[in-house]
Motif scaffolding. Structure first.
Motif, short mmCIF file in Angstrom:
data_model
loop_
_atom_site.label_atom_id
_atom_site.label_comp_id
_atom_site.label_asym_id
_atom_site.label_seq_id
_atom_site.Cartn_x
_atom_site.Cartn_y
_atom_site.Cartn_z
N ASN A 76 -15.46 1.39 59.96
CA ASN A 76 -14.79 1.96 58.85
C ASN A 76 -15.05 0.89 57.67
O ASN A 76 -13.92 0.78 56.86
CB ASN A 76 -13.46 2.28 59.13
N SER A 77 -16.04 0.41 57.60
CA SER A 77 -15.97 -0.67 56.54
C SER A 77 -17.23 -0.45 55.44
O SER A 77 -18.26 0.21 55.69
CB SER A 77 -16.23 -1.96 57.21
N VAL A 78 -17.01 -0.77 54.13
CA VAL A 78 -18.06 -0.84 52.97
C VAL A 78 -18.49 -2.21 53.12
O VAL A 78 -17.66 -3.22 52.58
CB VAL A 78 -17.50 -0.28 51.95
N LEU A 79 -19.80 -2.14 53.46
CA LEU A 79 -20.29 -3.64 53.31
C LEU A 79 -20.89 -4.15 51.92
O LEU A 79 -20.32 -5.07 51.34
CB LEU A 79 -21.62 -3.69 54.20
N HIS A 80 -21.44 -3.23 51.18
CA HIS A 80 -21.71 -3.52 49.58
C HIS A 80 -21.47 -2.56 48.89
O HIS A 80 -22.09 -1.22 49.21
CB HIS A 80 -23.20 -4.18 49.83
N THR A 81 -21.14 -2.41 47.68
CA THR A 81 -21.21 -1.32 46.63
C THR A 81 -22.10 -1.79 45.43
O THR A 81 -21.81 -3.00 45.03
CB THR A 81 -19.62 -1.22 46.20
N LEU A 82 -22.94 -1.05 45.13
CA LEU A 82 -23.98 -1.23 44.10
C LEU A 82 -24.10 -0.49 43.07
O LEU A 82 -23.94 0.55 43.28
CB LEU A 82 -25.28 -1.02 44.84
N PRO A 83 -23.66 -1.08 41.73
CA PRO A 83 -23.59 -0.22 40.62
C PRO A 83 -24.89 0.28 39.85
O PRO A 83 -25.58 -0.34 38.82
CB PRO A 83 -22.97 -1.08 39.39
N ALA A 84 -25.41 1.29 40.70
CA ALA A 84 -27.06 1.74 40.29
C ALA A 84 -27.03 2.47 39.14
O ALA A 84 -28.04 2.23 38.38
CB ALA A 84 -27.52 2.45 41.46
N HIS A 85 -26.11 3.23 38.75
CA HIS A 85 -26.09 4.30 37.58
C HIS A 85 -24.82 4.48 36.73
O HIS A 85 -23.89 4.16 37.34
CB HIS A 85 -26.72 5.78 38.36
N ALA A 86 -25.35 4.74 35.70
CA ALA A 86 -24.30 5.00 34.62
C ALA A 86 -23.58 6.33 34.78
O ALA A 86 -22.46 6.36 34.29
CB ALA A 86 -24.76 5.04 33.19
N LEU A 87 -24.32 7.23 35.44
CA LEU A 87 -23.73 8.65 35.63
C LEU A 87 -23.87 8.97 37.46
O LEU A 87 -24.29 8.12 37.97
CB LEU A 87 -24.38 9.89 34.74
N GLU A 88 -23.64 10.09 37.88
CA GLU A 88 -23.71 10.61 39.12
C GLU A 88 -25.10 10.05 39.67
O GLU A 88 -26.10 10.27 39.17
CB GLU A 88 -23.60 12.10 39.33
N ALA A 89 -24.98 9.42 40.75
CA ALA A 89 -26.01 9.00 41.83
C ALA A 89 -26.35 10.12 42.91
O ALA A 89 -25.69 10.31 43.71
CB ALA A 89 -25.70 7.86 42.54
#
Length: 370
Positions: A175-188
């Motif tokens: 139940n863990s989020v290892l990494h969050t990546l800010p990939a896009h300015a709008l919906e991915a």
């Protein structure tokens, strides 16, 4: 100029809820699962209606209530009928669905409430059934998980793309989020791992195609290598790695094109407008073949214009030539074709394909003979 074969359905039925995703079982191939997306009715507002799968809470200015279901079907009658064997309601809408390459009886779904849920398909006759295993509530319930992908070598990892524009590497077992990546300015809208799991690609509503490099095993923080905003003229909605070539992707876009994209040089090698008047929502690899598997059959869900069966061809030695051919067109759908999947017919009679459309809730079964 392509002259695609116009295909007719062998069977059709109307579902109880709008279908958003579909996938055949990789082992019990006579079964497929359909996920649905039901947006509860809200008071009417000024302005036209948007595409339901792409509406966010911010766009409608009010919390949206979504529900769905998972429907299990069995291909029967020598591939001429799809029999519904089970409907399992879900307290969330289902936006994406994929079977695990590590445990083929397991599949994961992307939900409208910031969660990823795991299910099991027991295909034993006479009582085939899907059962809920576990739900990981990774994000706020207001965040839509738009797409997911299993890590090719680590069965504990699932990558997801979000309505916030971010990507995330998750571990449902902990139940863990290892990494969050800010990939896009709008919906991915979409994402995909390379086959050797060294790269994670994503496409967004900001017209960009993004590449991250992953560390060994996928546990380290991925490194963003680049983001290409020049090659697509509208949102990038589908990504399909080309078999046996780590540098080549097939992409689909709202701009109606399918493109063959060279990740090493960041350029388009070939492109084809396959959805006149509508976007390309998803691409699904059906098979690869040829002397060096240099050809592949791809199913394209083309939103407003139905389903297309494509042949992607790579020819030549050092100077490779790429081509996209439209072999077949299925156009009986009268609304948004978000979900299609197919399989090679075990009897050697070509392909069996199931395609769906959203607002009219239509599910069609059809064949393509070589």
């Amino acid at each position: 100029m392509d002259s695609p074969r116009r295909i007719k359905s062998a069977f059709s039925t109307v579902l109880d809820q709008p279908p958003s995703c579909i996938e055949f079982s990789p082992v019990a191939t006579e079964f497929f699962v359909v996920g649905t997306y039901c947006l509860e009715e809200q008071p009417e507002r000024d302005g036209g209606a948007g595409d339901e799968c792409s509406r966010t809470d911010e766009e409608t200015h009010a919390p949206q209530s979504r529900s769905g279901c998972l429907a299990l079907f069995n291909i029967a009658d020598d591939g001429l009928q799809a029999i519904k064997t089970q409907v399992l309601p879900t307290p969330y809408a289902v936006l994406d669905l994929h079977f695990s390459p590590h445990s083929p009886a397991t599949f994961a779904i992307a939900t409208s409430t910031g969660a990823v849920s795991l299910y099991t398909l027991n295909a034993s006759i006479p009582s085939p059934a899907i059962a809920h295993r576990h739900t990981s509530k990774f994000f706020s319930p207001s965040i839509l998980v738009l797409a997911l992908a299993f890590h090719p070598s680590d069965p504990s990892l699932i990558a997801v793309s979000l309505s916030t524009g971010s990507l995330a590497l998750t571990n449902p077992s902990t139940n863990s989020v290892l990494h969050t990546l800010p990939a896009h300015a709008l919906e991915a809208w979409t994402l995909a791992f390379s086959s050797v799991a060294e790269n994670l690609y994503s496409g967004g509503d900001d017209c960009s195609l993004t590449r991250y490099h992953l560390g060994p095993g996928g546990q380290d923080l991925p490194t963003k290598l680049w983001s290409d905003r020049r090659s697509h003229t509208a949102g990038v909605t589908a990504i399909l790695p080309f078999p046996l070539d780590e540098q080549i992707l097939l992409t689909g876009s709202y701009d109606e094109f399918v493109r063959i994209y060279d990740c090493g040089n960041r350029r388009v090698l070939a492109e084809k407008k396959v959805a006149e008047g509508g976007g390309v929502w998803r691409l699904r690899l059906i098979s690869s073949y040829g002397t060096d598997r240099s050809r592949c059959l791809v199913l394209a869900s083309c939103m407003h214009t139905g389903t297309r069966l494509l042949e992607v061809v790579r020819e030549g030695g050092q100077k490779r030539v790429w081509e996209i051919r439209v072999l077949g067109a299925f156009e009986e759908h009268q609304s948004m074709n978000y979900a299609s999947d197919g399989k090679c017919d075990g009897g050697g009679r070509g392909l069996v394909v199931v395609s769906t459309s959203f607002y009219d809730r239509l599910l069609c079964l059809w064949r393509f003979e070589p």
